[in-house]
Design an enzyme around this catalytic site. Structure first.
Site: not given
Ligand code: ADE
Ligand code: ZN
Length: 361
Positions: A19, A198, A201
């Site tokens: 990642h 993703h 988050e």
């Molecule tokens: N693009 C780059 N870093 C990211 C992250 N942490 N979350 C979502 N998109 C991203």
């Molecule tokens: Zn990321």
């Protein structure tokens, strides 16, 4: 962390980085140098003003700066040099395999040709074996844009499919559920591309369910908020879905208030295949080994836990069985070093020649 032997262990244990956004490796010095070379105006007078802006409130406040910074990447050489600098840095941290994200739409939207981006990154990846690294490239769709735009991006990239390992989904999460991208991921899967996304988050656990069930994600990038949903935790553990977690990113984007609040340890204890990665190391204050160190310090992870996480990363990589077995054997030899019973094959120097790992495709 004061335990030097643990630091040394983190640094040298073979690991995969799964990642990592290549645009997120743009260090302030390179950003300034390229801005001046290409005549790009920056809203910062100097490096210290730029660094001061790296005080993020949330994901969006970071993304605003990150996309502005990416505007200095204009030529094939810029993409090559950026990627090569990352590969060298990763190799220094004991990374033996890396799967790199890039955001083509960030560049094509401002008039940079897809081939310029692909050729620049690709020419660095093709030399990764010089550093003892193997690698792959994952094309990410920007989820704040439409699915129609993602489909156009995939169609433009398909002629270069052999250079890609898979597709991913990134950018602003809240309000942009995976369900918005079902068609484009379905096409990518039919084309034989691997799938990551993703999720969880900043977005709710529901987005992780959707990434798994609607997009066919084989790994979840971040997945922090799975901790809020017991059924999801069981699903991730039962199906051994890897999570590519990024502790310093989560701290800097205020996904967690303190690293000691991070759910990584609880997830590991629940049997989930957790990995540690750096996300956007130039913006978040550390490359992969620093992420291992910081979270180990905060959560009191010992050598066994760190070893499990590093082994998970090799296991979760999109590499063929032979390559995986080689890396895992290297891992086992390295892990047992210092415990006083290094395996004979390491001691007598009869390891297989891994000097020229191949780029996965
Ligand atoms: N693009 C780059 N870093 C990211 C992250 N942490 N979350 C979502 N998109 C991203
Ligand atoms: Zn990321």
């Amino acid at each position: 962390m004061h335990d030097l032997s643990l630091q040394d262990f983190i640094q040298r244990i073979p690991k995969a980085e799964l990642h990592l956004h290549v645009e997120g490796t743009l260090e302030p010095e390179r950003l300034f140098q390229l801005a001046s070379q290409h005549g790009v105006q920056l809203p910062f007078d100097d490096l210290s003003a730029l660094r001061a802006a790296y005080d993020f409130r949330d994901l969006q406040s970071f993304l605003d700066l990150y996309y502005a910074g990416a505007a200095v990447l204009q030529t094939e050489a810029d993409f090559h040099d950026l990627t090569w600098a990352y590969l060298k840095r990763a190799a220094d941290d004991g990374v033996r395999h890396t799967e790199i994200f890039f955001d083509p739409q960030t560049h094509t939207q401002r008039g940079i040709a897809l081939t310029c981006v692909l050729d620049g990154i690709g020419s660095a990846l093709n030399r990764a074996s010089e550093l003892g690294l193997s690698c792959g490239l994952i094309l990410c769709f920007l989820r704040h844009l439409s699915e129609r735009e993602a489909l156009a991006t995939l169609e433009a990239a398909l002629p270069y499919k052999s250079q890609l390992l898979g597709v991913g989904l990134d950018s602003s999460e809240q309000g942009h559920p995976p369900s918005k991208f079902e068609q484009v991921f379905s096409l990518a899967r039919r084309e034989g591309l691997r799938v990551v996304a993703h999720a969880g988050e900043e977005g709710p656990p529901e987005y992780i369910w959707q990434a798994l069930d609607l997009l066919g994600a084989e790994r979840i990038d971040h997945g922090v908020r799975a901790i809020e949903d017991d059924a999801l935790m069981r699903r991730l553990a039962n199906d051994q879905i890897p999570l590519t977690m990024c502790p310093l990113s989560n701290l800097r984007l205020r996904v967690v208030d303190r690293l000691s609040d991070h759910p990584l340890r609880r997830m590991l204890d629940a049997g989930i295949k957790v990995t540690i990665n750096s996300d956007d190391p130039a913006y978040f204050g550390g490359y992969i080994a620093e992420n291992y160190r910081a979270i180990s310090d905060a959560l009191g992870l010992d050598r066994d836990a760190i070893g499990r996480i590093a082994r998970n990363s090799l296991d979760a990589a999109f590499i063929d069985d032979t390559h995986k077995a080689e890396l895992l054997a290297e891992f086992d030899a390295s892990e047992s070093q210092g415990r006083g019973h290094a395996p004979e094959r390491a001691a007598n120097g009869c390891e297989a020649d891994r000097s020229a790992p191949q780029q996965e495709s």
